[in-house]
Motif scaffolding. Structure first.
Motif, PDB file in Angstrom:
ATOM      1  N   SER A   4       0.857  -1.263  -0.062  1.00 54.12           N
ATOM      2  CA  SER A   4       0.007   0.155  -0.001  1.00 54.12           C
ATOM      3  C   SER A   4       0.832   1.193   0.048  1.00 54.12           C
ATOM      4  CB  SER A   4      -0.752   0.061   1.277  1.00 54.12           C
ATOM      5  OG  SER A   4      -0.184   0.186   2.438  1.00 54.12           O
ATOM      6  N   ILE A   5       2.281   1.032   0.038  1.00 55.62           N
ATOM      7  CA  ILE A   5       3.012   2.300   0.132  1.00 55.62           C
ATOM      8  C   ILE A   5       3.962   2.283  -1.061  1.00 55.62           C
ATOM      9  CG2 ILE A   5       4.837   3.417   1.716  1.00 55.62           C
ATOM     10  CD1 ILE A   5       4.066   1.497   3.644  1.00 55.62           C
ATOM     11  N   ARG A   6       4.035   3.506  -1.647  1.00 54.77           N
ATOM     12  CA  ARG A   6       4.985   3.620  -2.739  1.00 54.77           C
ATOM     13  C   ARG A   6       5.917   4.836  -2.257  1.00 54.77           C
ATOM     14  NH1 ARG A   6       2.387   0.159  -4.380  1.00 54.77           N
ATOM     15  NH2 ARG A   6       1.139  -0.164  -6.107  1.00 54.77           N
ATOM     16  N   VAL A   7       7.207   4.486  -2.448  1.00 54.30           N
ATOM     17  CA  VAL A   7       8.067   5.567  -1.980  1.00 54.30           C
ATOM     18  C   VAL A   7       9.260   5.756  -3.012  1.00 54.30           C
ATOM     19  CG1 VAL A   7       9.783   6.219  -0.028  1.00 54.30           C
ATOM     20  CG2 VAL A   7       7.970   4.314   0.232  1.00 54.30           C
ATOM     21  N   ARG A   8       9.631   6.896  -2.950  1.00 59.27           N
ATOM     22  CA  ARG A   8      10.777   7.184  -3.952  1.00 59.27           C
ATOM     23  C   ARG A   8      11.812   8.070  -2.978  1.00 59.27           C
ATOM     24  NH1 ARG A   8       8.813  10.059  -8.671  1.00 59.27           N
ATOM     25  NH2 ARG A   8       7.736   8.161  -9.334  1.00 59.27           N
ATOM     26  N   GLN A  19       9.752  10.953  -1.185  1.00 58.22           N
ATOM     27  CA  GLN A  19       8.129  11.189  -1.655  1.00 58.22           C
ATOM     28  C   GLN A  19       7.182   9.944  -1.327  1.00 58.22           C
ATOM     29  OE1 GLN A  19       7.355  13.818  -5.090  1.00 58.22           O
ATOM     30  NE2 GLN A  19       9.145  13.017  -5.899  1.00 58.22           N
ATOM     31  N   ALA A  20       6.368   9.901  -0.688  1.00 54.44           N
ATOM     32  CA  ALA A  20       5.348   8.780  -0.518  1.00 54.44           C
ATOM     33  C   ALA A  20       3.934   8.778  -0.758  1.00 54.44           C
ATOM     34  CB  ALA A  20       5.840   8.361   0.713  1.00 54.44           C
ATOM     35  N   LEU A  21       3.408   7.745  -1.382  1.00 56.57           N
ATOM     36  CA  LEU A  21       2.031   7.796  -1.801  1.00 56.57           C
ATOM     37  C   LEU A  21       1.538   6.500  -1.001  1.00 56.57           C
ATOM     38  CD1 LEU A  21      -0.298   9.152  -3.732  1.00 56.57           C
ATOM     39  CD2 LEU A  21       0.484   7.422  -5.227  1.00 56.57           C
ATOM     40  N   ILE A  22       0.445   6.657  -0.279  1.00 59.94           N
ATOM     41  CA  ILE A  22      -0.017   5.491   0.623  1.00 59.94           C
ATOM     42  C   ILE A  22      -1.485   5.471   0.316  1.00 59.94           C
ATOM     43  CG2 ILE A  22      -0.404   4.598   3.034  1.00 59.94           C
ATOM     44  CD1 ILE A  22       1.724   6.557   3.714  1.00 59.94           C
ATOM     45  N   GLN A  23      -1.999   4.113  -0.250  1.00 63.52           N
ATOM     46  CA  GLN A  23      -3.270   3.871  -0.435  1.00 63.52           C
ATOM     47  C   GLN A  23      -3.848   3.501   0.742  1.00 63.52           C
ATOM     48  OE1 GLN A  23      -3.649   0.543  -2.911  1.00 63.52           O
ATOM     49  NE2 GLN A  23      -5.175   1.418  -4.071  1.00 63.52           N
ATOM     50  N   LYS A  67      -7.870  10.979   1.517  1.00 65.40           N
ATOM     51  CA  LYS A  67      -7.785   9.367   1.124  1.00 65.40           C
ATOM     52  C   LYS A  67      -6.497   9.294   0.207  1.00 65.40           C
ATOM     53  CE  LYS A  67     -10.033   6.541  -2.025  1.00 65.40           C
ATOM     54  NZ  LYS A  67     -11.043   6.372  -3.030  1.00 65.40           N
ATOM     55  N   ASP A  68      -5.689   8.338   0.211  1.00 66.25           N
ATOM     56  CA  ASP A  68      -4.534   8.053  -0.479  1.00 66.25           C
ATOM     57  C   ASP A  68      -3.683   9.200  -0.179  1.00 66.25           C
ATOM     58  OD1 ASP A  68      -5.908   5.729  -1.538  1.00 66.25           O
ATOM     59  OD2 ASP A  68      -6.174   6.639  -3.390  1.00 66.25           O
ATOM     60  N   LYS A  72       5.883  14.492   1.424  1.00 66.18           N
ATOM     61  CA  LYS A  72       7.103  14.904   0.663  1.00 66.18           C
ATOM     62  C   LYS A  72       7.863  15.420   2.061  1.00 66.18           C
ATOM     63  CE  LYS A  72       9.074  17.257  -3.032  1.00 66.18           C
ATOM     64  NZ  LYS A  72       8.822  18.403  -4.337  1.00 66.18           N
TER      65      LYS A  72
ATOM     66  N   PHE B  72       4.976  12.034  -8.753  1.00 66.38           N
ATOM     67  CA  PHE B  72       4.100  10.960  -8.068  1.00 66.38           C
ATOM     68  C   PHE B  72       2.697  10.797  -8.228  1.00 66.38           C
ATOM     69  CE2 PHE B  72       4.688   7.702  -5.201  1.00 66.38           C
ATOM     70  CZ  PHE B  72       6.106   7.254  -4.741  1.00 66.38           C
ATOM     71  N   GLN B  76      -1.313   6.152  -9.783  1.00 63.54           N
ATOM     72  CA  GLN B  76      -0.212   5.199  -9.681  1.00 63.54           C
ATOM     73  C   GLN B  76      -0.773   3.625  -9.062  1.00 63.54           C
ATOM     74  OE1 GLN B  76       2.992   5.446 -10.779  1.00 63.54           O
ATOM     75  NE2 GLN B  76       2.862   3.526 -10.702  1.00 63.54           N
ATOM     76  N   PHE B  77      -1.785   3.815  -8.088  1.00 65.82           N
ATOM     77  CA  PHE B  77      -2.297   2.723  -7.774  1.00 65.82           C
ATOM     78  C   PHE B  77      -3.180   1.928  -8.597  1.00 65.82           C
ATOM     79  CE2 PHE B  77      -1.233   4.726  -3.512  1.00 65.82           C
ATOM     80  CZ  PHE B  77      -0.356   3.565  -2.990  1.00 65.82           C
ATOM     81  N   TYR B 225      -7.668  10.606 -12.687  1.00 66.17           N
ATOM     82  CA  TYR B 225      -7.989  10.548 -11.336  1.00 66.17           C
ATOM     83  C   TYR B 225      -8.452  12.100 -10.935  1.00 66.17           C
ATOM     84  CZ  TYR B 225      -6.825  10.090  -6.241  1.00 66.17           C
ATOM     85  OH  TYR B 225      -7.192  10.018  -4.943  1.00 66.17           O
ATOM     86  N   SER B 230     -11.880  11.659  -5.338  1.00 62.17           N
ATOM     87  CA  SER B 230     -10.853  10.905  -4.629  1.00 62.17           C
ATOM     88  C   SER B 230     -10.698   9.662  -5.121  1.00 62.17           C
ATOM     89  CB  SER B 230     -11.000  11.119  -2.899  1.00 62.17           C
ATOM     90  OG  SER B 230     -12.101  11.039  -2.438  1.00 62.17           O
TER      91      SER B 230
END
Lengths: 103, 281
Positions: A4-8, A19-23, A67-68, A72, B72, B76-77, B225, B230
């Motif tokens: 559920s986590i995307r990181v760069r 940078q991170a994006l979390i679902q 949400k999501d 950074k 980013f 992406q998901f 998106y 959302s």
């Protein structure tokens, strides 16, 4: 199931930009579904980023985060190739974690 | 006397009807050219390929925010989920790839296409559900989630490819194009807006906090998106919500008129690159 986590994370000079994006649904507990029933609150409470056994970023989150979520930040003291450990826990006790290599 | 004049007028109308119809139905290729030129002339500062970026081609401030977001992207998901779903076999062992040319990779720019056997316009969303049904699977909801993930992945594999919608020499295809055009320019809903009121007359203008996207290349960015949702939304979702926002009653997703509209709008955007999946405020 993918993480559920995307990181760069990229090191540039002395600082590393992350940078991170979390679902995550990040439900506030105030919204009703199509049947008119309240959707129970469900949100990330704590999010942490660790580097070399040290927490470099810790966030206490609540229902006000969207949400999501995306975030950074940057920190000093890491080098290319180092490992970054990311994890979250939510108010229902669920959690997820992942590691990312600093590029 | 009055009645005689009325009758005469009616007669004139009746006899004139077939010929005016022929004159109205301009050559679609010429129409696409005129459509494109309208936008190029209206927005001389915007590069042709940039129209597909919707409101960002119109507003410098939004553009900067978007460029940062694209590092980013929020889709992406969905993209990852779509890729996974696309390769996952159905119960019968077949996959989505078996239903498409080139196994579904880099074909987004050819949709919607006119299916000569069925005599109707087939959009990418419809083709995906047709594929599922042909393989004994239940169809997906057209508006979001799985469907949007699948189209996001397919669009991603076609990124940068020029929209390439074919209009075969078939009166039914031509009729679909005309129906789509008519839908686009017809006012409806309590607010009495047509699609063109916003997306031809007023791109770049604000409608409340939003900046309106130009109609040229507007579907090239689908699915999107939307922060407002959302989540992801398909072309179907965009059409139905547009109709509700003007306080009209939306059609069913993938209704014939919506498919024809998609056909028309995609055809007039031929040559512009696919930019989907997109991210919008």
């Amino acid at each position: 199931m993918a993480s559920s986590i995307r990181v760069r994370a990229t090191a540039n000079g002395g600082t590393t930009e992350v940078q991170a994006l979390i679902q995550h649904p990040m439900d506030t507990g105030l919204v009703k579904d199509a049947q008119g029933q309240l959707i129970p609150a469900h949100f990330i409470q704590q999010l942490s980023f660790e580097h070399g056994g040290k927490t470099v970023f810790l966030a206490d989150w609540g229902p006000a985060v969207a949400k999501d979520p995306y975030l950074k930040f940057s920190f000093k003291g890491a080098a290319k190739g180092d490992e970054l450990k990311i994890g979250w826990t939510d108010n229902k006790g669920a959690s997820d974690s992942t590691t990312a290599r600093i590029g | 006397m009055m009645r005689a004049a009325g009758l005469l007028a009616l007669l004139a109308l009746l006899t004139a009807a077939p010929s005016t119809q022929a004159a109205d139905a301009a050559d679609p290729a010429a129409e696409a050219k005129a459509f494109r030129e309208f936008f190029v002339k209206k927005f001389p500062q915007v590069k042709l390929d940039d129209f597909v970026n919707g409101p960002y081609s119109m507003n410098e401030d939004m553009r900067r925010q978007w460029e940062e977001k694209e590092e980013f992207p929020p889709y992406q998901f969905a993209l990852d989920a779509g890729k996974e779903m696309f390769s996952q076999p159905f119960k019968n062992g077949k996959t989505y790839a078996d239903c498409f040319d080139n196994r579904g990779i880099g074909v987004r720019q050819t949709y919607p296409m006119f299916d000569a056997t069925a005599g109707k316009v087939v959009t990418l969303e419809l083709a995906l559900n047709n594929c599922r049904e042909a393989n004994g699977e239940a169809p997906l909801s057209y508006v979001k989630d799985e469907m949007a993930s699948l189209t996001a992945y397919m669009a991603f594999t076609s990124r940068g490819k020029a929209m390439d919608i074919k209009l075969p020499d078939d009166p039914r295809a031509r009729a679909a194009f005309e129906t789509g055009k008519q839908y686009f320019y017809t006012r409806r809903g309590q607010l009495n807006f047509s699609c063109a009121s916003c997306h031809v007359q007023s791109p770049g203008e604000r409608i409340r906090a939003e900046v309106l996207a130009p109609a040229l290349g507007i579907l090239n960015a689908m699915p999107i998106y939307r922060s407002e949702w959302s989540g992801m939304g398909t072309t179907s979702r965009r059409f139905t919500t547009c109709n509700s926002q003007i306080r009209g009653v939306p059609l069913e997703p993938q209704a014939e008129e919506y498919r024809d509209l998609e056909y028309y709008l995609s055809y007039v955007s031929n040559g512009l690159p696919v930019s989907g999946p997109g991210a919008r405020p």
